[in-house]
Design a protein around this motif. Structure first.
Motif, PDB file in Angstrom:
ATOM      1  N   ILE A  90    -131.429  77.244 -71.761  1.00 50.62           N
ATOM      2  CA  ILE A  90    -131.060  78.536 -71.402  1.00 50.62           C
ATOM      3  C   ILE A  90    -131.744  79.049 -70.017  1.00 50.62           C
ATOM      4  CG2 ILE A  90    -130.533  81.089 -71.981  1.00 50.62           C
ATOM      5  CD1 ILE A  90    -130.896  79.838 -74.835  1.00 50.62           C
ATOM      6  N   PRO A  91    -130.755  79.315 -68.999  1.00 52.51           N
ATOM      7  CA  PRO A  91    -131.593  80.014 -67.803  1.00 52.51           C
ATOM      8  C   PRO A  91    -132.095  81.425 -68.052  1.00 52.51           C
ATOM      9  CG  PRO A  91    -129.492  79.205 -67.134  1.00 52.51           C
ATOM     10  CD  PRO A  91    -129.729  79.273 -68.686  1.00 52.51           C
ATOM     11  N   SER A  92    -133.524  81.623 -67.652  1.00 55.58           N
ATOM     12  CA  SER A  92    -134.235  82.758 -67.673  1.00 55.58           C
ATOM     13  C   SER A  92    -133.664  83.862 -66.816  1.00 55.58           C
ATOM     14  CB  SER A  92    -135.538  82.448 -67.704  1.00 55.58           C
ATOM     15  OG  SER A  92    -136.181  82.004 -66.674  1.00 55.58           O
ATOM     16  N   GLY A  93    -133.186  83.616 -65.618  1.00 52.67           N
ATOM     17  CA  GLY A  93    -132.983  84.573 -64.735  1.00 52.67           C
ATOM     18  C   GLY A  93    -131.597  84.287 -63.984  1.00 52.67           C
ATOM     19  N   ARG A  94    -131.237  84.801 -62.831  1.00 50.53           N
ATOM     20  CA  ARG A  94    -129.842  84.316 -62.297  1.00 50.53           C
ATOM     21  C   ARG A  94    -129.784  82.817 -61.936  1.00 50.53           C
ATOM     22  NH1 ARG A  94    -129.225  87.602 -57.204  1.00 50.53           N
ATOM     23  NH2 ARG A  94    -130.260  85.887 -56.289  1.00 50.53           N
ATOM     24  N   PHE A  95    -128.612  82.498 -61.972  1.00 46.31           N
ATOM     25  CA  PHE A  95    -128.113  81.149 -61.750  1.00 46.31           C
ATOM     26  C   PHE A  95    -126.706  81.059 -60.934  1.00 46.31           C
ATOM     27  CE2 PHE A  95    -126.856  81.972 -66.079  1.00 46.31           C
ATOM     28  CZ  PHE A  95    -125.358  81.534 -66.300  1.00 46.31           C
ATOM     29  N   SER A  96    -126.696  80.037 -60.591  1.00 44.16           N
ATOM     30  CA  SER A  96    -125.327  79.667 -59.904  1.00 44.16           C
ATOM     31  C   SER A  96    -124.561  78.147 -60.730  1.00 44.16           C
ATOM     32  CB  SER A  96    -125.161  79.147 -58.395  1.00 44.16           C
ATOM     33  OG  SER A  96    -125.579  80.372 -57.596  1.00 44.16           O
ATOM     34  N   ILE A  97    -123.397  78.056 -60.519  1.00 47.76           N
ATOM     35  CA  ILE A  97    -122.832  76.877 -61.403  1.00 47.76           C
ATOM     36  C   ILE A  97    -122.359  76.119 -60.218  1.00 47.76           C
ATOM     37  CG2 ILE A  97    -121.366  76.009 -62.730  1.00 47.76           C
ATOM     38  CD1 ILE A  97    -121.747  78.696 -64.462  1.00 47.76           C
ATOM     39  N   TYR A  98    -122.192  74.790 -60.045  1.00 49.66           N
ATOM     40  CA  TYR A  98    -121.410  74.151 -58.978  1.00 49.66           C
ATOM     41  C   TYR A  98    -120.673  72.937 -59.658  1.00 49.66           C
ATOM     42  CZ  TYR A  98    -124.893  75.917 -55.645  1.00 49.66           C
ATOM     43  OH  TYR A  98    -125.648  76.626 -54.612  1.00 49.66           O
ATOM     44  N   GLU A  99    -119.550  72.717 -59.098  1.00 54.44           N
ATOM     45  CA  GLU A  99    -118.769  71.786 -59.721  1.00 54.44           C
ATOM     46  C   GLU A  99    -119.490  70.326 -59.506  1.00 54.44           C
ATOM     47  OE1 GLU A  99    -115.182  70.570 -57.750  1.00 54.44           O
ATOM     48  OE2 GLU A  99    -114.230  69.649 -59.485  1.00 54.44           O
ATOM     49  N   GLY A 100    -119.342  69.281 -60.432  1.00 52.45           N
ATOM     50  CA  GLY A 100    -120.106  68.032 -59.990  1.00 52.45           C
ATOM     51  C   GLY A 100    -121.518  67.911 -60.381  1.00 52.45           C
ATOM     52  N   THR A 101    -122.069  66.779 -59.950  1.00 56.33           N
ATOM     53  CA  THR A 101    -123.488  66.732 -60.133  1.00 56.33           C
ATOM     54  C   THR A 101    -124.288  66.986 -58.932  1.00 56.33           C
ATOM     55  OG1 THR A 101    -123.152  64.241 -59.544  1.00 56.33           O
ATOM     56  CG2 THR A 101    -123.033  65.208 -62.200  1.00 56.33           C
ATOM     57  N   GLU A 102    -123.859  67.139 -57.745  1.00 55.85           N
ATOM     58  CA  GLU A 102    -124.359  67.437 -56.495  1.00 55.85           C
ATOM     59  C   GLU A 102    -124.296  68.921 -55.921  1.00 55.85           C
ATOM     60  OE1 GLU A 102    -123.876  64.514 -53.500  1.00 55.85           O
ATOM     61  OE2 GLU A 102    -123.275  62.930 -54.953  1.00 55.85           O
TER      62      GLU A 102
END
Length: 152
Positions: free
Chosen positions: A3-15
């Motif tokens: 679980i991220p402890s702060g802010r995070f972004s999400i990207y499609e794919g593995t790169e």
């Protein structure tokens, strides 16, 4: 990662590439008379090079046997303080939500689920507004995709 402890972004794919980031904006299609423009929208889309990434924080995070789950609050941008929801299938910003999201996998790479519906990318949007870009949808029976969760 867990679980991220702060802010995070999400990207499609593995790169981590700019046109794979998730964003609450899209580019309208230009016709012969008008140039394309950036529009803000409450629906989550796969961003393009010029868009800014959507940022989230995990709320009420819980470790699961094969990943983790949480509610997702949007931070930064036009929808700061809103929540991510998919009541009608399309992922969008709403004022409040108790909806939980599951991330199945490990490290930075996960399948993203809302209940029994995997989050997938669809070319058309919820209102067929002529946007160029791809919108995210939690859809029964769809093949799961891989996403990268990147802490900021």
């Amino acid at each position: 990662m867990g679980i991220p402890s702060g802010r995070f972004s999400i990207y499609e794919g593995t790169e981590i590439i700019s046109n794979g980031r998730l964003s609450f904006s899209y580019k309208t299609r230009g016709d012969g008379h008008y140039a394309p423009q950036w529009e803000h929208t409450k629906w989550l889309a796969i961003g393009q090079n010029e868009s800014s990434a959507a940022h989230f924080v995990a709320v009420d995070g819980k470790d699961e046997g094969d990943g983790w789950s949480c509610r997702m609050r949007i931070v930064d941008g036009n929808y700061d303080g809103y929540w991510l929801d998919s009541s009608d299938g399309w992922l969008c910003a709403v004022g409040s939500s108790k909806q939980r999201w599951k991330f199945l996998g490990n490290g930075e790479h996960y399948e993203w689920w809302q209940g029994e519906r995997p989050v997938v990318v669809r070319q058309s949007g919820p209102n067929n507004d002529g946007a160029s870009g791809f919108r995210l949808r939690a859809e029964y029976g769809a093949n799961p995709r891989t996403y990268t969760v990147r802490p900021l």
